[in-house]
Design a protein around this motif. Structure first.
Motif, PDB file in Angstrom:
ATOM      1  N   ASP A 155       0.831  -1.207   0.000  1.00 18.83           N
ATOM      2  CA  ASP A 155       0.000   0.000   0.000  1.00 18.83           C
ATOM      3  C   ASP A 155       0.863   1.254   0.000  1.00 18.83           C
ATOM      4  N   ALA A 156       2.056   1.133   0.543  1.00 20.35           N
ATOM      5  CA  ALA A 156       2.993   2.261   0.605  1.00 20.35           C
ATOM      6  C   ALA A 156       4.407   1.708   0.679  1.00 20.35           C
ATOM      7  N   ILE A 157       5.372   2.513   0.276  1.00 22.25           N
ATOM      8  CA  ILE A 157       6.781   2.146   0.419  1.00 22.25           C
ATOM      9  C   ILE A 157       7.528   3.358   0.961  1.00 22.25           C
ATOM     10  N   VAL A 158       8.678   3.101   1.600  1.00 22.76           N
ATOM     11  CA  VAL A 158       9.485   4.177   2.154  1.00 22.76           C
ATOM     12  C   VAL A 158      10.760   4.312   1.335  1.00 22.76           C
ATOM     13  N   LEU A 159      11.036   5.529   0.885  1.00 25.15           N
ATOM     14  CA  LEU A 159      12.222   5.843   0.103  1.00 25.15           C
ATOM     15  C   LEU A 159      12.899   7.068   0.703  1.00 25.15           C
ATOM     16  N   ALA A 160      14.164   7.270   0.380  1.00 25.21           N
ATOM     17  CA  ALA A 160      14.837   8.499   0.783  1.00 25.21           C
ATOM     18  C   ALA A 160      14.372   9.638  -0.117  1.00 25.21           C
ATOM     19  N   GLU A 161      13.919  10.727   0.485  1.00 21.21           N
ATOM     20  CA  GLU A 161      13.437  11.857  -0.307  1.00 21.21           C
ATOM     21  C   GLU A 161      14.537  12.395  -1.220  1.00 21.21           C
ATOM     22  N   ALA A 162      15.777  12.397  -0.749  1.00 18.64           N
ATOM     23  CA  ALA A 162      16.891  12.910  -1.561  1.00 18.64           C
ATOM     24  C   ALA A 162      17.030  12.121  -2.850  1.00 18.64           C
ATOM     25  N   GLY A 163      16.835  10.808  -2.786  1.00 19.98           N
ATOM     26  CA  GLY A 163      16.951   9.985  -3.980  1.00 19.98           C
ATOM     27  C   GLY A 163      15.905  10.337  -5.016  1.00 19.98           C
ATOM     28  N   GLU A 174       4.181  11.794   1.159  1.00 20.17           N
ATOM     29  CA  GLU A 174       4.677  12.906   1.955  1.00 20.17           C
ATOM     30  C   GLU A 174       5.983  12.529   2.653  1.00 20.17           C
ATOM     31  N   PRO A 175       6.848  13.544   2.872  1.00 15.65           N
ATOM     32  CA  PRO A 175       8.052  13.285   3.674  1.00 15.65           C
ATOM     33  C   PRO A 175       7.670  13.014   5.114  1.00 15.65           C
ATOM     34  N   LEU A 176       8.422  12.145   5.755  1.00 15.11           N
ATOM     35  CA  LEU A 176       8.173  11.812   7.153  1.00 15.11           C
ATOM     36  C   LEU A 176       8.982  12.755   8.043  1.00 15.11           C
ATOM     37  N   PRO A 177       8.378  13.326   9.084  1.00 12.74           N
ATOM     38  CA  PRO A 177       9.084  14.302   9.926  1.00 12.74           C
ATOM     39  C   PRO A 177      10.298  13.680  10.605  1.00 12.74           C
TER      40      PRO A 177
END
Length: 294
Positions: A155-163, A174-177
């Motif tokens: 349903d969701a995946i986590v990635l590095a925003e910089a990438g 959305e970015p995670l705080p």
């Protein structure tokens, strides 16, 4: 001077390397790209800790430098392990991009039940934030992870925003705080490693960003004192002089955390030793659960 710059073959690694080549070109330095395959790229069916942790992305490039096949290599700095071979230098830490994780999802956020991530840190932080979620293993480059999300495996995946930013990708989410989802040490930072040759070091050092180097050094000093590598869920983030570092249990139900103002590497080491002592039980539990000897 002409340099041979080594890199992994993923789209993100190539984008990061092209950024370095552009900066070198601005200095009048010619460079060619040499693509090298690492064990981390070819062995994707098992958790990262099972094949040696983040260092598997770096080892082949280190070896190529030491054999003289390339002069330097470009890395996501978070992939560089604490222990480094003799004969290498890291003369350039580039200005940092976003350190945050990004939660990508096509469905509404309140419909997310299954999240993909191979990181023990991300898994623990996600479960701490919402224990009702299921976190499933997800390996592969950015394109592979996004494809699996769109195929409905998660349903969701986590990635590095910089990438995502470096690849020019815009995804729903959305970015995670960073205060709740403390990043991996050096996340969002690009480093250039080279052979310890004064001429090569001096050339590449022109790309170094002093503030980013200090923040990265503080984070790495804490990481080195805490130990555990990618086996133990830990987030370490320094911005300016503000440091936050935490170690979590694998299921995210318990954690130890410190927040300090830190201005020197020695102060960072003191913080790391303090956190290691506070989190000793969590670190031992993580190693035991993963069947790894400390």
């Amino acid at each position: 001077m002409s340099l041979r710059i080594g890199t992994r073959g993923s789209a993100l690694a190539m984008a990061q390397t092209q950024k370095v080549l552009g900066l070198l070109a601005d200095l009048g330095v010619d460079a060619e790209v040499v693509t090298i395959t690492t064990e981390g790229d070819t062995t994707t069916g098992v958790p990262l800790h099972a094949i040696g942790g983040q260092g598997v992305f770096v080892r082949a490039l280190d070896d190529a430098i030491l054999r003289g096949e390339i002069d330097a290599a470009v890395h996501s700095m978070k992939d560089i392990p604490a222990a480094r071979p003799a004969g290498l230098a890291c003369p350039a830490v580039l200005e940092r991009d976003s350190a945050a994780d990004f939660l990508a999802h096509d469905a509404p956020l309140d419909a997310v039940r299954v999240v993909g991530s191979s990181s023990t840190r991300r898994r623990a932080q996600i479960l701490r934030d919402d224990p009702a979620l299921e976190v499933r293993e997800l390996r592969g480059n950015v394109d592979t992870r996004i494809r699996k999300l769109r195929e409905g495996r998660y349903d969701a995946i986590v990635l590095a925003e910089a990438g995502l930013e470096r690849l020019g990708l815009t995804l729903e989410g959305e970015p995670l705080p960073t205060e709740r989802f403390v990043p991996s040490p050096n996340q969002g930072t690009i480093a250039v490693v080279c052979r310890d040759d004064p001429a090569v070091v001096e050339t590449i050092a022109e790309l170094d960003h002093a503030r980013a180097r200090l923040d990265a050094g503080i984070e790495r000093a804490v990481m080195e004192e805490v130990g555990g590598g990618c086996f133990t869920p830990q987030g370490i983030y320094c911005r300016g002089t503000d440091l936050v570092a935490e170690v979590l249990s694998l299921d995210g139900s318990r954690w130890e955390r410190i927040e300090r103002r830190v201005t020197t590497i020695e102060e960072a080491r003191e913080c790391g030793r303090e956190l290691r002592e506070k989190a000793a039980d969590l670190i031992r539990e993580a190693y035991a659960a993963l069947g790894i000897r400390p």
